[in-house]
Motif scaffolding. Structure first.
Motif, mmCIF file in Angstrom:
data_model
loop_
_atom_site.group_PDB
_atom_site.id
_atom_site.type_symbol
_atom_site.label_atom_id
_atom_site.label_comp_id
_atom_site.label_asym_id
_atom_site.label_seq_id
_atom_site.Cartn_x
_atom_site.Cartn_y
_atom_site.Cartn_z
ATOM 1 N N ALA A 101 36.426 67.205 38.750
ATOM 2 C CA ALA A 101 35.531 66.986 37.609
ATOM 3 C C ALA A 101 36.095 67.656 36.356
ATOM 4 O O ALA A 101 36.011 67.111 35.249
ATOM 5 C CB ALA A 101 34.137 67.520 37.920
ATOM 6 N N THR A 102 36.694 68.836 36.540
ATOM 7 C CA THR A 102 37.312 69.542 35.404
ATOM 8 C C THR A 102 38.500 68.759 34.867
ATOM 9 O O THR A 102 38.699 68.666 33.641
ATOM 10 C CB THR A 102 37.759 70.950 35.845
ATOM 11 O OG1 THR A 102 36.620 71.672 36.320
ATOM 12 C CG2 THR A 102 38.391 71.703 34.682
ATOM 13 N N ILE A 103 39.283 68.176 35.782
ATOM 14 C CA ILE A 103 40.422 67.351 35.341
ATOM 15 C C ILE A 103 39.914 66.125 34.583
ATOM 16 O O ILE A 103 40.472 65.734 33.542
ATOM 17 C CB ILE A 103 41.277 66.929 36.552
ATOM 18 C CG1 ILE A 103 41.933 68.164 37.185
ATOM 19 C CG2 ILE A 103 42.331 65.908 36.132
ATOM 20 C CD1 ILE A 103 42.658 67.874 38.485
ATOM 21 N N GLY A 104 38.843 65.511 35.101
ATOM 22 C CA GLY A 104 38.249 64.368 34.411
ATOM 23 C C GLY A 104 37.770 64.753 33.017
ATOM 24 O O GLY A 104 37.966 64.011 32.043
ATOM 25 N N MET A 105 37.172 65.941 32.914
ATOM 26 C CA MET A 105 36.712 66.414 31.613
ATOM 27 C C MET A 105 37.891 66.628 30.669
ATOM 28 O O MET A 105 37.819 66.276 29.482
ATOM 29 C CB MET A 105 35.928 67.718 31.774
ATOM 30 C CG MET A 105 35.359 68.256 30.463
ATOM 31 S SD MET A 105 34.576 69.880 30.644
ATOM 32 C CE MET A 105 33.204 69.487 31.714
ATOM 33 N N SER B 287 39.025 63.386 29.393
ATOM 34 C CA SER B 287 38.081 62.860 28.398
ATOM 35 C C SER B 287 38.301 63.532 27.034
ATOM 36 O O SER B 287 38.075 62.911 25.985
ATOM 37 C CB SER B 287 36.639 63.058 28.864
ATOM 38 O OG SER B 287 36.267 64.428 28.849
ATOM 39 N N LEU B 288 38.743 64.786 27.052
ATOM 40 C CA LEU B 288 39.047 65.467 25.784
ATOM 41 C C LEU B 288 40.256 64.831 25.107
ATOM 42 O O LEU B 288 40.316 64.743 23.869
ATOM 43 C CB LEU B 288 39.302 66.950 26.026
ATOM 44 C CG LEU B 288 38.101 67.776 26.503
ATOM 45 C CD1 LEU B 288 38.522 69.222 26.744
ATOM 46 C CD2 LEU B 288 36.975 67.715 25.493
ATOM 47 N N ILE B 289 41.231 64.381 25.918
ATOM 48 C CA ILE B 289 42.380 63.672 25.353
ATOM 49 C C ILE B 289 41.919 62.354 24.744
ATOM 50 O O ILE B 289 42.345 61.976 23.640
ATOM 51 C CB ILE B 289 43.450 63.430 26.440
ATOM 52 C CG1 ILE B 289 43.999 64.779 26.945
ATOM 53 C CG2 ILE B 289 44.579 62.553 25.903
ATOM 54 C CD1 ILE B 289 44.958 64.644 28.111
ATOM 55 N N LEU B 290 41.021 61.655 25.467
ATOM 56 C CA LEU B 290 40.471 60.410 24.925
ATOM 57 C C LEU B 290 39.732 60.669 23.612
ATOM 58 O O LEU B 290 39.813 59.881 22.662
ATOM 59 C CB LEU B 290 39.513 59.771 25.935
ATOM 60 C CG LEU B 290 40.141 59.120 27.166
ATOM 61 C CD1 LEU B 290 39.049 58.569 28.068
ATOM 62 C CD2 LEU B 290 41.109 58.010 26.765
ATOM 63 N N ARG B 291 39.015 61.781 23.574
ATOM 64 C CA ARG B 291 38.270 62.123 22.358
ATOM 65 C C ARG B 291 39.211 62.255 21.160
ATOM 66 O O ARG B 291 38.918 61.768 20.064
ATOM 67 C CB ARG B 291 37.512 63.436 22.579
ATOM 68 C CG ARG B 291 36.686 63.892 21.390
ATOM 69 C CD ARG B 291 36.279 65.331 21.573
ATOM 70 N NE ARG B 291 35.379 65.806 20.525
ATOM 71 C CZ ARG B 291 35.140 67.080 20.290
ATOM 72 N NH1 ARG B 291 35.740 68.021 21.022
ATOM 73 N NH2 ARG B 291 34.309 67.442 19.334
#
Length: 363
Positions: free
Chosen positions: A51-55, A58-62
Motif C-alpha cells: 500500500a505504501t508503494i502504491g501511495m 500515486s505521488l509520482i502520478l500527482r
C-alpha cells in the motif's frame, strides 16, 4: 482540526485522503483474502508495504498531473490512462517480487502453474483500475476545490462591489449637504454671529464623526438612527430656526429594531430642500417608526408642494435622495422591501418604507 480547516488546507486534505484511501484499499484487500481462506504468515506486514508503494506511485502520478493540468481534455485523458496503466504495471511488478520473496512456498506453487503469466496480467489490470480510480478521484477533488475557490473569489468580488455600491449611495449626498452647511457657516461669520457659527461647526463635526464611524454594511437600531438624524437636524435648525418644525413618533418596540444606518437622512434632506427651503413660512417634517407583523415600517412626511407621483419627481425638480434610498434598499433587501410614495393630507409628500423586522442578537 475541524473539517472546514482541513478543506481550506489543501496539503492536510491531500495527505488525509491519501492515508484514508490507501488504508481502505489495504483493509478491503485483506478482507477479500480472508473470504477465500487463511492468509499466509506475515501477510499483515505485506499489505502495508505494498500500500505504501502504491501511495508512492500515486505521488509520482500527482507530479505528472500537475505538469499536464493545463493540457486540453483529449491529451489529458490519454495521459491519465497511460500514467495509470504504467503505474499499475510497476506496482504489480513490485507486489509480485515482494510477495514471492516473503512467501517462497507460494512462489513454488505459482511456478508450477502454466497460467502464471495470465495471472500476472490480470493482476496488472486490477492494479491499473486502482490507479485509474485514484487518478479520477484526484482530478475530481482538485476540480471541486478549484471550483470552490473560484466561487469564493466570485462571491468576495460581488461582496466588495456590493459594499462599494452601498458606500457610494450613502455618501452621494454628503457634498451637497456640506456645501449648504459650510455656506451657512460662512454667512454667520460674515454677519459676525461667531457664537452661532461655532455651534454649527461643532454640530457638523459630531454628525460627520458619526457618518464616518458607521459602516453602511452594518445595521443600527432605529433609536441610533434617530439620534444620528437629530445630529443632522440640529445643524438644519440653525439654518431655518422656527421655519423648521420636527415631529418624531417612534414606538418603543420599533426603537429596538435594526435598519440600515443613515437611511433616513437623505429623505429628510430631500424634504428640507424641496418642502422647507422654498416655503415662506417653512413647514414640518415628521419621522415615525412602527411595527407590523414581521415588518418594520418607517415614514418620513412633510407638508411641502409634493411630487408628481406618476414620475416620482418633486415639483421643484431633483429628487436624488429618493432614488438614492430606493437603490440602497434594493441592494440590501432585494425583493423583501417596499418603498412607496404618497401624498400627505392636504399636501406634501409621505415616504413609507417597509423592511424585514430584525433585532440585535445582543439585545
Amino acid at each position: 482540526m475541524n473539517m472546514n480547516a482541513i478543506l481550506k488546507d489543501k496539503r492536510s486534505l491531500f495527505w488525509t485522503l491519501q492515508f484514508v484511501g490507501w488504508s481502505g484499499w489495504a483493509m478491503s484487500f485483506y478482507l477479500g483474502v480472508i473470504m477465500w481462506g487463511s492468509p499466509p504468515d506475515n501477510y499483515l506486514w505485506y499489505l502495508p508495504l505494498i500500500a505504501t508503494i502504491g501511495m508512492a506511485l500515486s505521488l509520482i502520478l500527482r507530479g505528472i498531473y500537475r505538469y499536464m493540468w493545463e493540457m486540453d481534455l483529449p491529451r489529458r485523458i490519454v495521459a491519465i490512462a497511460a500514467g495509470s496503466y504504467g503505474a499499475g504495471l510497476v506496482w504489480m511488478a513490485c507486489r509480485g517480487t515482494i510477495f514471492y520473496n516473503m512467501f517462497p512456498a507460494q512462489r513454488k506453487i505459482t511456478e508450477r502453474d502454466s497460467m502464471s503469466f495470465l495471472s500476472y496480467f490480470d493482476g496488472a489490470i486490477s492494479a491499473f483500475w486502482v490507479m485509474l480510480v485514484w487518478s479520477a478521484l484526484y482530478f475530481g477533488i482538485k476540480n471541486y476545490l478549484q471550483a470552490q475557490e473560484d466561487r469564493e473569489r466570485s462571491l468576495k468580488a460581488i461582496s466588495m462591489a456590493h459594499e462599494a455600491q452601498l458606500k457610494m449611495l450613502q455618501y452621494q449626498l454628503n457634498p451637497h449637504f456640506l456645501f449648504n452647511t459650510l455656506n451657512a457657516i460662512s454667512t454667520l461669520v460674515l454677519d459676525k454671529n461667531n457664537e452661532l457659527a461655532n455651534i454649527m461647526v461643532t454640530r457638523l463635526s459630531r454628525f460627520l464623526r458619526y457618518t464616518l464611524d458607521n459602516d453602511p454594511m452594518q445595521k443600527v437600531t432605529v433609536a441610533e438612527e434617530v439620534t444620528a438624524l437629530q445630529l443632522y437636524l440640529d445643524i438644519e435648525k440653525v439654518r431655518f430656526d422656527d421655519r423648521l418644525e420636527l415631529r418624531f413618533d417612534i414606538q418603543d418596540e420599533a426603537s429596538r429594531a435594526l435598519m440600515p444606518s443613515l437611511l433616513l437622512q437623505p429623505l429628510v434632506e430631500n424634504s428640507i430642500k424641496y418642502a422647507i427651503a422654498h416655503a415662506i413660512n417653512g413647514g414640518y417634517i415628521s419621522v415615525s417608526a412602527s411595527i407590523e407583523p414581521d415588518t418594520l415600517v418607517l415614514q418620513v412626511a412633510d407638508d411641502g408642494p409634493g411630487i408628481d407621483l406618476s414620475r416620482e419627481i418633486p415639483s421643484n425638480g431633483g429628487g436624488v435622495g429618493l432614488s438614492n434610498c430606493r437603490e440602497r434598499l434594493n441592494e440590501i433587501y432585494n425583493e423583501r422591501q417596499s418603498f412607496r410614495l404618497s401624498t400627505t393630507d392636504p399636501h406634501g409628500l409621505t415616504i413609507t418604507i417597509r423592511i424585514p423586522l430584525e433585532y440585535s442578537k445582543e439585545g
